[in-house]
Design a protein around this motif. Structure first.
Motif, mmCIF file in Angstrom:
data_model
loop_
_atom_site.group_PDB
_atom_site.id
_atom_site.type_symbol
_atom_site.label_atom_id
_atom_site.label_comp_id
_atom_site.label_asym_id
_atom_site.label_seq_id
_atom_site.Cartn_x
_atom_site.Cartn_y
_atom_site.Cartn_z
ATOM 1 N N LEU A 78 -4.935 9.561 0.198
ATOM 2 C CA LEU A 78 -5.633 8.603 -0.664
ATOM 3 C C LEU A 78 -4.765 7.356 -0.837
ATOM 4 O O LEU A 78 -3.565 7.471 -1.110
ATOM 5 C CB LEU A 78 -5.923 9.247 -2.025
ATOM 6 C CG LEU A 78 -6.885 10.452 -1.986
ATOM 7 C CD1 LEU A 78 -6.733 11.320 -3.223
ATOM 8 C CD2 LEU A 78 -8.328 9.987 -1.816
ATOM 9 N N VAL A 79 -5.356 6.213 -0.662
ATOM 10 C CA VAL A 79 -4.562 4.988 -0.725
ATOM 11 C C VAL A 79 -4.355 4.517 -2.160
ATOM 12 O O VAL A 79 -5.206 4.736 -3.024
ATOM 13 C CB VAL A 79 -5.221 3.869 0.124
ATOM 14 C CG1 VAL A 79 -6.508 3.378 -0.503
ATOM 15 C CG2 VAL A 79 -4.248 2.710 0.359
ATOM 16 N N ARG A 80 -3.217 3.923 -2.422
ATOM 17 C CA ARG A 80 -2.950 3.228 -3.681
ATOM 18 C C ARG A 80 -2.366 1.871 -3.330
ATOM 19 O O ARG A 80 -1.672 1.729 -2.336
ATOM 20 C CB ARG A 80 -1.928 3.999 -4.539
ATOM 21 C CG ARG A 80 -2.400 5.380 -4.994
ATOM 22 C CD ARG A 80 -3.507 5.273 -6.038
ATOM 23 N NE ARG A 80 -3.967 6.557 -6.529
ATOM 24 C CZ ARG A 80 -5.014 7.219 -6.044
ATOM 25 N NH1 ARG A 80 -5.696 6.738 -5.017
ATOM 26 N NH2 ARG A 80 -5.381 8.360 -6.574
ATOM 27 N N TRP A 81 -2.653 0.884 -4.193
ATOM 28 C CA TRP A 81 -2.122 -0.460 -3.976
ATOM 29 C C TRP A 81 -1.206 -0.788 -5.150
ATOM 30 O O TRP A 81 -1.677 -0.895 -6.277
ATOM 31 C CB TRP A 81 -3.275 -1.446 -3.862
ATOM 32 C CG TRP A 81 -2.885 -2.884 -3.684
ATOM 33 C CD1 TRP A 81 -1.638 -3.392 -3.433
ATOM 34 C CD2 TRP A 81 -3.762 -4.017 -3.734
ATOM 35 N NE1 TRP A 81 -1.674 -4.747 -3.312
ATOM 36 C CE2 TRP A 81 -2.970 -5.167 -3.489
ATOM 37 C CE3 TRP A 81 -5.138 -4.169 -3.944
ATOM 38 C CZ2 TRP A 81 -3.514 -6.451 -3.470
ATOM 39 C CZ3 TRP A 81 -5.675 -5.451 -3.919
ATOM 40 C CH2 TRP A 81 -4.867 -6.580 -3.686
ATOM 41 N N ILE B 288 -11.602 -0.923 -2.248
ATOM 42 C CA ILE B 288 -12.186 -0.405 -1.000
ATOM 43 C C ILE B 288 -13.559 -1.035 -0.710
ATOM 44 O O ILE B 288 -13.809 -1.476 0.412
ATOM 45 C CB ILE B 288 -12.286 1.141 -1.009
ATOM 46 C CG1 ILE B 288 -10.896 1.773 -1.006
ATOM 47 C CG2 ILE B 288 -13.128 1.662 0.152
ATOM 48 C CD1 ILE B 288 -10.220 1.873 0.338
ATOM 49 N N ILE C 274 -11.041 -3.347 5.864
ATOM 50 C CA ILE C 274 -10.906 -1.885 5.846
ATOM 51 C C ILE C 274 -10.334 -1.349 7.163
ATOM 52 O O ILE C 274 -9.604 -0.358 7.171
ATOM 53 C CB ILE C 274 -12.269 -1.211 5.527
ATOM 54 C CG1 ILE C 274 -12.082 0.271 5.184
ATOM 55 C CG2 ILE C 274 -13.268 -1.377 6.654
ATOM 56 C CD1 ILE C 274 -11.517 0.543 3.839
ATOM 57 N N LEU D 255 -6.710 -1.357 6.952
ATOM 58 C CA LEU D 255 -6.283 -0.337 5.998
ATOM 59 C C LEU D 255 -6.406 1.070 6.594
ATOM 60 O O LEU D 255 -5.507 1.904 6.460
ATOM 61 C CB LEU D 255 -7.113 -0.445 4.720
ATOM 62 C CG LEU D 255 -6.629 0.405 3.559
ATOM 63 C CD1 LEU D 255 -5.267 -0.086 3.081
ATOM 64 C CD2 LEU D 255 -7.620 0.369 2.415
ATOM 65 N N PRO E 272 -8.304 2.754 -5.469
ATOM 66 C CA PRO E 272 -9.170 2.395 -4.334
ATOM 67 C C PRO E 272 -10.562 1.903 -4.721
ATOM 68 O O PRO E 272 -11.095 1.011 -4.064
ATOM 69 C CB PRO E 272 -9.262 3.684 -3.510
ATOM 70 C CG PRO E 272 -8.531 4.730 -4.242
ATOM 71 C CD PRO E 272 -7.721 4.096 -5.295
ATOM 72 N N ASP E 273 -11.152 2.478 -5.778
ATOM 73 C CA ASP E 273 -12.488 2.031 -6.164
ATOM 74 C C ASP E 273 -12.529 0.540 -6.467
ATOM 75 O O ASP E 273 -13.575 -0.082 -6.389
ATOM 76 C CB ASP E 273 -12.988 2.825 -7.380
ATOM 77 C CG ASP E 273 -13.326 4.266 -7.002
ATOM 78 O OD1 ASP E 273 -13.550 4.516 -5.793
ATOM 79 O OD2 ASP E 273 -13.344 5.132 -7.894
ATOM 80 N N PHE F 96 0.843 -1.199 0.000
ATOM 81 C CA PHE F 96 0.000 0.000 0.000
ATOM 82 C C PHE F 96 0.879 1.251 0.000
ATOM 83 O O PHE F 96 1.979 1.240 0.537
ATOM 84 C CB PHE F 96 -0.938 0.014 1.211
ATOM 85 C CG PHE F 96 -1.951 -1.087 1.177
ATOM 86 C CD1 PHE F 96 -2.858 -1.174 0.121
ATOM 87 C CD2 PHE F 96 -1.995 -2.052 2.179
ATOM 88 C CE1 PHE F 96 -3.789 -2.202 0.067
ATOM 89 C CE2 PHE F 96 -2.925 -3.087 2.131
ATOM 90 C CZ PHE F 96 -3.819 -3.163 1.071
#
Ligand code: C2E
Ligand code: MG
Ligand code: MG
Ligand code: MG
Length: 291
Positions: free
Chosen positions: A61-64, A78, A87, A90, A74-75, A40
């Motif tokens: 804002l998270v990124r993987w 998440i 979650i 996270l 995320p969409d 992450f």
């Protein structure tokens, strides 16, 4: 068909269901591995005051970064993380990393407020306020260094418990924001009772504002509604200088969007801040006002 026993009942699974539950299982396994293996990333998007261009904070804002699939947004995970309860892990990670960033910046003389996103499950977690306080403590941060964003729909999933959690977070001293405003089904009577400080207009309205007068009207009334309720109003999805100008004229307080900056890896923020210049029209406005 495969038969499995759960308790005393024999449950028959159709192959399609079996396949999707296996896929879900593997996605959950992957998410857990992602946490263990540091896949992450914390991305940040600057948030500015529209009247001056001053940067006042960033949204976390998270990124993987998946070893095979590359960048995953995320969409794409998440909602699943939300469904499975992952979650919470996270959110904990994002709050921890955001707090670390905030105190690093403060040590370098840069005071920025972090906006972090919470989801429904977080609001149902009775321990969240305590866990959040522990993170603030660990990084010697004041609660006002954070703003927590909650979507309208997350609140409406369980308004009573959401309100309890929000009251407790508010009591700690953290500011609260209603995200994606205008897309959910919240009742205004309900919103009025929540201890929120900020209303974020959903980007779908802001993005179409220039081409659709109805969206301009929605944005304008949302700004007025927010102000009448004593809230700060923020626009997301500012992609053009024209959108910025229009929002500023309508009295919107703050904004974020690709025109200002796309979300970037947290370690690029300092360089970005150094290079940031507010758009020219603000300087012209200021000199006109000065006479
Ligand atoms: P959000 O909280 O409403 O965040 C704003 C989203 O709009 C971000 O998408 C951002 O990249 C995008 N955006 C910002 N400015 C513009 C613009 O000018 N044009 C366009 N087209 N888009 C813009 P992102 O990063 O893909 O995140 C999507 C959603 O995922 C977020 O919406 C939030 O609901 C959720 N999310 C992201 N990170 C987290 C997290 O750490 N925890 C939780 N619970 N949710 C998160
Ligand atoms: Mg948000
Ligand atoms: Mg939003
Ligand atoms: Mg959104």
């Amino acid at each position: 068909y495969a038969a499995k026993t759960s308790g005393n009942e024999a449950v028959v699974y159709a192959p399609a269901i079996d396949k999707s539950s296996q896929e879900s299982l593997s996605l959950l396994t992957e998410l857990r591995r992602a946490a263990e293996e540091n896949q992450f990333r914390l991305y940040v998007q600057p948030k500015v005051r529209l009247g001056t261009g001053q940067v006042i904070g960033v949204e976390a804002l998270v990124r993987w970064v998946h070893p095979e699939r590359g960048m995953v947004f995320p969409d794409q995970f998440i909602p699943f993380a939300e469904k499975t309860g992952f979650i919470r892990i996270l959110t904990q990670w994002m709050l921890e990393r955001s707090a670390a960033l905030c105190s690093e910046l403060a040590a370098g003389g840069i005071r920025l407020r972090i906006s972090a996103n919470l989801s429904t499950r977080d609001l149902l977690d009775q321990d969240l306020p305590m866990k959040f306080m522990a993170i603030l403590d660990r990084h010697s941060l004041h609660p006002s260094s954070f703003c927590l964003e909650i979507t309208e729909s997350a609140i409406m999933d369980d308004p009573v418990r959401a309100q309890q959690t929000l009251e407790r977070l508010h009591a700690i001293g953290v500011d609260l924001s209603i995200d994606d405003f205008g897309t959910g089904y919240s009742s205004l009577a309900y919103l009025k009772r929540l201890p929120v400080h900020e209303l974020k207009i959903d980007k779908s309205f802001v993005l179409k504002m220039e081409s659709d007068v109805d969206d301009t009207k929605i944005v304008r009334s949302t700004i007025d509604l927010g102000h009448n309720m004593g809230l700060k109003v923020v626009a997301e999805g500012i992609e053009t200088v024209a959108a910025w100008e229009l929002l500023e004229k309508m009295g919107c307080d703050e904004g974020q969007g690709y025109f200002i900056s796309r979300p970037m890896p947290a370690d690029q923020l300092r360089a970005w801040l150094h290079a940031w210049q507010p758009p020219h029209f603000l300087a012209e406005q200021a000199s006109l006002q000065a006479g």
